[in-house]
Every structure is written in C-alpha cells, then in structure tokens.
Design an enzyme around this catalytic site. Structure first.
Site, short mmCIF file in Angstrom:
data_model
loop_
_atom_site.label_atom_id
_atom_site.label_comp_id
_atom_site.label_asym_id
_atom_site.label_seq_id
_atom_site.Cartn_x
_atom_site.Cartn_y
_atom_site.Cartn_z
N LYS A 1 0.82 -1.21 0.00
CA LYS A 1 0.00 0.00 0.00
C LYS A 1 0.85 1.25 0.00
O LYS A 1 0.43 2.28 -0.53
CB LYS A 1 -0.96 0.01 1.20
CG LYS A 1 -2.10 -0.96 1.03
CD LYS A 1 -3.29 -0.56 1.89
CE LYS A 1 -4.44 -1.53 1.69
NZ LYS A 1 -5.55 -1.30 2.62
N LYS B 1 -6.91 -11.60 -7.94
CA LYS B 1 -8.12 -11.71 -7.13
C LYS B 1 -9.15 -10.66 -7.60
O LYS B 1 -8.76 -9.57 -8.01
CB LYS B 1 -7.71 -11.41 -5.68
CG LYS B 1 -8.71 -11.75 -4.64
CD LYS B 1 -8.07 -11.62 -3.26
CE LYS B 1 -9.07 -11.04 -2.28
NZ LYS B 1 -8.53 -10.87 -0.93
N LYS C 1 -12.28 -4.51 -6.30
CA LYS C 1 -13.10 -3.35 -6.64
C LYS C 1 -12.31 -2.31 -7.43
O LYS C 1 -12.89 -1.45 -8.08
CB LYS C 1 -13.71 -2.74 -5.38
CG LYS C 1 -12.69 -2.49 -4.28
CD LYS C 1 -13.33 -2.55 -2.90
CE LYS C 1 -12.25 -2.50 -1.83
NZ LYS C 1 -12.69 -2.95 -0.52
#
Ligand code: TRP
Length: 333
Positions: A117, A199, A202
């Site tokens: 991140k 995966k 969104k």
C-alpha cells in the site's frame, strides 16, 4: 445459556472503502452466514481502517450504511450476530494506542500489505497506514476472539496480533485470548473476470461484479469474461485460469460440484457457458440486491441495528480495556 459451554467467539471485519463484490460474498460473507449458529460472532464495518487511505466523506458514509444493509440482506441475522461500526466503539482506538506501545517498528515494517500500500499511495504514507495492523489487533483482542475468518492476504496481520497478545500476556498474565486465523477451506477464491490471475478487486471494475450490479451489468461482464483459445469447459487452474474461475463461481452460485458443472457444459463451448454463469450469478444476487435496496431506504431500521450492535460490542470491549488499563498501571477513574 448459563449451563451451556461457551461458544467460540469469532471476529471479522470488512473495510467500507469500496462496494462489496461477488468475491466478498463468496469468499467471506457466505461463510459468516454458515457460522452464525455455531459461534458467537461479531462482524464489524471497519471505517477507521478505511481512512488509512484517503476517502471521500460522503462515499464512506454511504458505503458504511450500505455494507450493513448488505450484510443483513446476505443472511446475517442481527439478533444472532453483533454487527456494528468500528468508530462507534471508542475502545478500538483506546486499545490500539496501548498495543502500539507493545509493537515493534520492525514488525510493522515487515508487513506485506504495508509495503504494497505504501507503494500504491506513495504520496500519502501516513502513520495510520503503518499502524493499521495494531488497530486490527485491537479489534480482535478487545473481544477475546478465538477465531478470525480472513482471506490469505490477512493471515500475516492475525499472526502479528497473536504475537502482540502473547507478548502482552507474557508481561501481565493472561489478559488476551490468543486468536487464530480461520481460513475456510470451502470459501471460493473468486478471481477477476478480466484478468483471472488476480483476485477479484473493486479497483478493477471490469473484472469485478458488485453485489448491487444490475442484471444487465452482470450479464455484460460475464459475456466479456476472459477465457482462453480452447473450447473445453474444464477445470485447470494453471492453464485455464479464466474458465476455472468461471467454474468456481458457477459451482458456488448453484451448489453444483465442479465435476457436475463440467459435465453439464461438455461439448458446449464458451458461448453457452459464459452467459450461463452470468445467469446463475444474476439469480444468486437478485434477492440480495432487492433486500439490500429495501433496507437501505429504511434508515430508522438500520440505525436501530447499528446502535444496538455498538452497545453490545462496547459492553464487551469496555471490560477488556479496563482490565488492560489496570494491568499497565493506569489509575482507575
Ligand atoms: N484488514 C482486514 C481486511 O482488509 C479488515 C479488518 C480490520 C479485519 N480489522 C479486522 C479482519 C479484524 C478481521 C479481523 O480485510
């Protein structure tokens, strides 16, 4: 109740940083529904985790409420489970501060998710992003959870939580239950329809089906799903990741086994298979979407649920915080 053995306790949470997806449903929430009778469960909407990356306030608020409506629409019973919003229970922030003082800088630096991140948000690497796993440890330890259902990507955080708990218990005696990650074998790992090596996420809207997508959107996304240049509907993760993902989804949506699904589409080609998977998902999500839409309009009902959830959660959490404060030497108020 008094005479029955204490049920094992489960805690899990999802960040309201994006809309819930078919992946969240098949990989997590569907399993939560299966656990609600056997375990004592708390399911949290972790809005405090969501702000570790910048959020649009109105979206965060809307998604937090929608997420609650969707939990219920997916079959989580607000009577059987404690469902609440993290920021409504101040004990999360309180315990998080304490635990941060028992967590090493080096441990947090090794967290894979932090490394990822901080690359993705290189212009905004905050201390909140860094201490995210400490807040997650507080979530879990406040409720003395035995089991924490998470995806494989969160296992490292649960292990750190255990390490922190063990360290704390080593100094002060048995304060915290040591939690274990609970990675359901059954949970379908749903991959992106557009890039089946990844995966379902969104952040890749083409490859992602949202719980609230219309039937038309779902149909279109499955028609365009990436497959391969063969024709056989066969499960082979290595060589046919797209088709294998569609089989996994079809099986989870219909309850049929992979073998049954393969047999059903034998000799039929992708032109028949892909829309059939889309239709199965449309029928699976239709009642969930309709119920969630109904609940979202009923603000008073939702408020009742999250207020009660926060109250029940706070009662448990508060006991843990008091115990911790006492152990570490804070003066009792
Ligand atoms: N970090 C988890 C995720 O992104 C969400 C989360 C926050 C969580 N607190 C938790 C999961 C406690 C389980 C238990 O998926």
């Amino acid at each position: 109740m008094e005479h029955t053995e204490r049920k094992k306790r489960i805690f899990s949470g999802i960040q309201p940083s994006g809309d819930l997806t078919l992946g969240s449903y098949m990989g997590a929430i569907k399993n939560w529904v299966a656990l609600q009778d056997e375990y004592d469960c708390l399911y949290c909407i972790v809005d405090m985790h969501a702000i570790t990356v910048r959020q649009v306030p109105a979206d965060l608020r809307r998604r937090s409420l929608e997420q609650l409506a969707q939990y219920i629409a997916c079959g989580l019973d607000p009577q059987k489970n404690i469902m609440f919003i993290q920021s409504h229970v101040p004990a999360h922030a309180e315990l998080s501060w304490v635990l941060g003082c028992y967590t090493q800088f080096g441990e947090l630096s090794r967290m894979t998710q932090f490394k990822q991140k901080s690359q993705q948000h290189a212009d905004n690497i905050t201390s909140g992003l860094f201490t995210y796993p400490v807040l997650m440890a507080a979530d879990i330890l406040l409720y003395q959870a035995d089991l924490v259902p998470v995806g494989a990507d969160q296992k490292q955080h649960v292990e750190l939580c255990r390490d922190i708990a063990q360290r704390f218990n080593g100094i002060y005696g048995d304060v915290f239950t040591l939690p274990e990650p609970f990675i359901p074998k059954l949970g379908a790992r749903v991959m992106s329809l557009a890039a089946p090596e990844n995966k379902m996420s969104k952040s890749d809207p083409d490859g992602c089906v949202f719980l609230m997508d219309s039937p038309d959107d779902i149909r279109r996304k499955f028609k365009r799903a990436v497959t391969d240049c063969e024709t056989a509907v066969k499960f082979d993760k290595e060589n046919k990741p797209g088709v294998s993902n569609l089989l996994t989804i079809y099986s989870a949506a219909t309850g049929k086994t992979i073998e049954e699904a393969e047999a059903e589409f034998a000799g039929q080609g992708y032109g028949v298979f892909k829309p059939a998977v889309g239709d199965a998902v449309i029928e699976l999500l239709r009642p969930i979407r309709e119920e969630a839409e109904r609940l979202i309009k009923d603000k008073a009902y939702l408020q009742g649920i999250y207020a009660e959830g926060a109250e029940r959660a706070a009662a448990v959490a508060h006991r843990t915080v008091r115990k911790v404060y006492k152990k570490i030497g804070f003066v009792e108020r």
